[in-house]
Design a protein around this motif. Structure first.
Motif: not given
Length: 739
Positions: A286-290, A596-618
């Protein structure tokens, strides 16, 4: 060469022909610039509440007045942040005002290598404007930049950002909040659609499971730790940190992960939660993407792999996942151990992802919660005009630019269409010959910036360096061509915004020494001498500036347009944003609010995004020549950042070792024949520093820890930066030790 913007082409004739009132006359005019005036609106012998000027906790302090000036203070029992508690710094907050090295008059260095000489404000302003305009005319408007702070009041930040970018044609300017909070800003913006820490401090007392990551709360934010101690739910307190910190010792579970294995560790933790079915499927849907892409991405982070990378056993990883699953109100908290990393943004988002996938957000005792560093870092994030346009707007958005122009009654064409370079890019710009003049306000980069010697070299390459500070003898002032003396906290009016988004009062309860002025009034003088003061005719005092800021916030997630004046803030015990007009009535019953007590975030679709990427070395792994990892952080609750203020207090100096030291594990010390309290040398590829050895099991073999308060420490650190936030990675560099 770039063409000067039109506001620079309409200045008064040569500045030395200035025909307006002399600065000295302006300063003597009652109600004009406030030099030497007794604090207004205060009963001479009374008590008034202000917000502390040190860390982001934002404690309320009762300042006791005699003959209209501060003589002592006590922690406020009524302020909802600290409720009668104060750390050592808070008790000593007035002491730095009385230091013998306060900057009391403008000073100029007439030749390289010469001494700073006292001048009056007229000559200081003439030199300021002439030198900066000469640089702009010779090298283009982008050849002048500024570096600001998270330690002046929000009204001053907003004025500085508007003055430089709209009035003076300066594009590049950043704040020292880049060193502490840029990662959290980037993470929240990308995940939630706006820089929005969702919590209130009450969540410390409502959680049944508290996860602290890279946060030595007992030392860095002791009042927040005391809020945890008030928790009546017998919470699990989980610390994830390479060191056995004071907070780790007090916790119920400690996971000493290998330095900078955070991202792998949290991806592996998420993988265990998903594989066990310990996630909130309905909240995710209901409240997230990806989420599906995230689940696929982390599937390869098996317990076996994570154990190998992090040093945490598979059994421990499963136990941690089970603890989170069993918690009904789980809160995730992080600070500099995450933010100051080479992949800090993605690490912060890994924690945000854990909160989202388990449905631990928007309810009491939950949240993905970044703890801020400086007293007004949150104000800087919204109103410094550096990373975003005033009020959390976007420089690149035409509608946002027009809104800001309309409210401020300026020409929209004066507003840049792009954001500034980040701090590190400004320093690089100096070495590349693109930045020729720099204005530094209330920050001490020659102590605090990563790879310190390189920063000092940059200062010497400038054609003109202006430092605006309350002290005359900081490491950065030593390089200055012009010093502008500034008033300190408690010598001026305004507001701070703390970690939980609470807008709190700062009041003038003391008189700045000599000719020192508030930063706000220095900016007014600059505007007048530069020739753009008509653009800022409504910026007559901090409270009027605050009303402009409230108007700028309207319609934004940070909307506080319902706050009418300073008295309202005072009466309410501070006010958290958002506070639009329709929420004012409820403040009396609800002054602890989360997002966010109403589950609505600030993106246009009011959903939060799962964001991620490959770890990188120091950027700088250990090797045979430099086999130790150097960790850095806060060493004492009695000291603050570069000690510029706290070292003025004899009491605070006694609560912290006077000389720089390094913590080393007993096994390493025995192997290298290092005795406790002996002098050793810590060496990196950039410098070597003599320190005192503190032999302690609080650090693990192969690791060292050095407090950030000592100037020498940043000679060792390496200039590595998170690609999204441009925040420096203070927490990892390769070093060696020798006798």
């Amino acid at each position: 060469m770039l063409t000067l913007p039109k506001q620079l082409q309409k200045v008064v004739p040569p500045i030395r022909q200035w025909e307006g009132p002399k600065t000295a006359e302006l300063l003597r005019s009652p109600g004009k610039f406030g030099l030497g005036q007794v604090p207004a609106n205060l009963v001479p012998d009374s008590t008034t509440n202000v917000v502390c000027g040190f860390c982001s906790t934002g404690c309320g302090l009762n300042v006791h007045l005699k003959d209209g000036q501060a003589v002592s203070l006590t922690p406020s029992t009524q302020y909802p942040v600290n409720m009668g508690m104060a750390c050592p710094k808070g008790w000593e907050a007035l002491t730095p005002l009385e230091a013998s090295d306060r900057a009391t008059t403008p000073m100029i260095r007439r030749k390289r290598g010469g001494d700073l000489e006292a001048v009056d404000w007229d000559e200081a302003m003439i030199q300021f404007c002439e030198k900066l305009k000469m640089v702009q005319e010779a090298h283009g408007p982008e050849s002048v930049a500024f570096l600001s702070t998270g330690q002046i009041v929000t009204e001053e930040m907003a004025f500085l950002g508007a003055l430089t970018k709209f009035g003076m044609g300066i594009l590049h300017g950043d704040g020292n909040t880049r060193q502490c909070m840029a990662t959290a800003v980037a993470a929240y913006k990308q995940s939630f659609g706006f820089d929005a820490p969702p919590y209130t401090y009450q969540d410390f007392e409502e959680s049944d499971t508290i996860v602290l990551v890279g946060s030595n709360l007992c030392i860095a934010h002791p009042i927040m730790w005391q809020r945890i101690e008030r928790n009546q739910h017998n919470p699990e307190i989980i610390v994830i940190d390479p060191r056995k910190t004071e907070t780790a010792v007090a916790a119920t579970q400690h996971y000493p992960i290998a330095p900078k294995s955070d991202l792998v560790f949290f991806y592996g933790l998420a993988n265990v939660l998903i594989s066990k079915g310990w996630v909130d499927d309905s909240y995710i849907a209901e409240h997230t993407n990806d989420f599906d892409a995230f689940r696929e991405h982390i599937s390869k982070f098996t317990p076996e792999m994570v154990s190998k990378e992090s040093g945490i056993s598979e059994e421990q990883l499963l136990h941690l996942a089970k603890t989170i699953h069993q918690g009904k109100r789980v809160s995730f908290w992080w600070t500099m151990g995450v933010n100051q990393g080479h992949e800090g943004t993605r690490t912060a988002q890994a924690l945000i992802n854990l909160a989202l996938m388990t449905g631990n957000i928007g309810r009491p005792g939950t949240g993905a919660n970044s703890i801020t560093g400086q007293c007004n870092a949150m104000g800087s994030r919204l109103f410094s005009n550096t990373t975003n346009l005033l009020g959390g707007h976007d420089f690149a958005n035409p509608q946002h630019r027009q809104k800001v122009a309309d409210i401020l009654e300026i020409d929209e064409s004066c507003i840049p269409t792009q954001a500034s370079w980040a701090y590190d890019q400004i320093i690089d710009g100096i070495f590349e010959g693109k930045i020729k003049a720099l204005w530094v306000i209330a920050t001490n980069g020659a102590h605090s910036w990563i790879h310190q010697d390189r920063f000092k070299q940059a200062m010497e390459k400038l054609d003109f360096l202006v430092v605006q500070d309350m002290y005359s003898m900081t490491e950065t002032v030593a390089h200055a061509d012009l010093l502008l003396p500034a008033a300190a906290w408690a010598e001026k009016d305004g507001v701070f915004i703390n970690s939980e988004r609470r807008i709190g009062p700062v009041k003038k309860v003391a008189i700045a020494p000599g000719q020192a002025l508030s930063d706000f009034n220095i900016f007014r003088l600059v505007a007048r001498y530069w020739g753009c003061d008509d653009m800022f005719r409504r910026w007559t005092n901090p409270e009027n500036a605050f009303k402009l800021m409230a108007s700028l916030s309207e319609g934004q997630p940070c909307d506080f347009s319902g706050i009418n004046d300073y008295r309202m803030i005072d009466d309410c015990g501070g006010i958290q944003w958002p506070c639009p007009p329709d929420e004012v009535e409820g403040l009396e019953n609800d002054n602890e609010r989360r997002l966010f007590s109403d589950g609505k975030f600030f993106h246009p679709d009011q959903k939060a995004k799962f964001l991620f990427s490959e770890p990188t070395p120091v950027a700088e792994p250990t090797d045979d020549e430099f086999p130790f990892v150097l960790l850095t952080g806060r060493g004492s609750s009695a000291q603050w950042h570069t000690e510029t203020r706290t070292k003025k207090s004899e009491v605070l100096r006694k609560l912290h070792p006077a000389e720089i030291y390094v913590e080393i594990n007993p096994k390493d010390a025995q192997r290298l024949k290092i005795e406790p309290n002996s002098k050793i040398v810590v060496k990196s590829r950039r410098a070597e520093v003599e320190v005192t050895a503190s032999v302690t099991p609080s650090v693990y073999p192969g690791q060292l820890f050095m407090p950030m308060h000592y100037a020498k420490m940043n000679k060792l650190t390496m200039g590595s930066f998170d690609p999204y936030s441009r925040q420096p990675s203070y927490k990892f560099c390769a070093v060696n030790v020798c006798l």
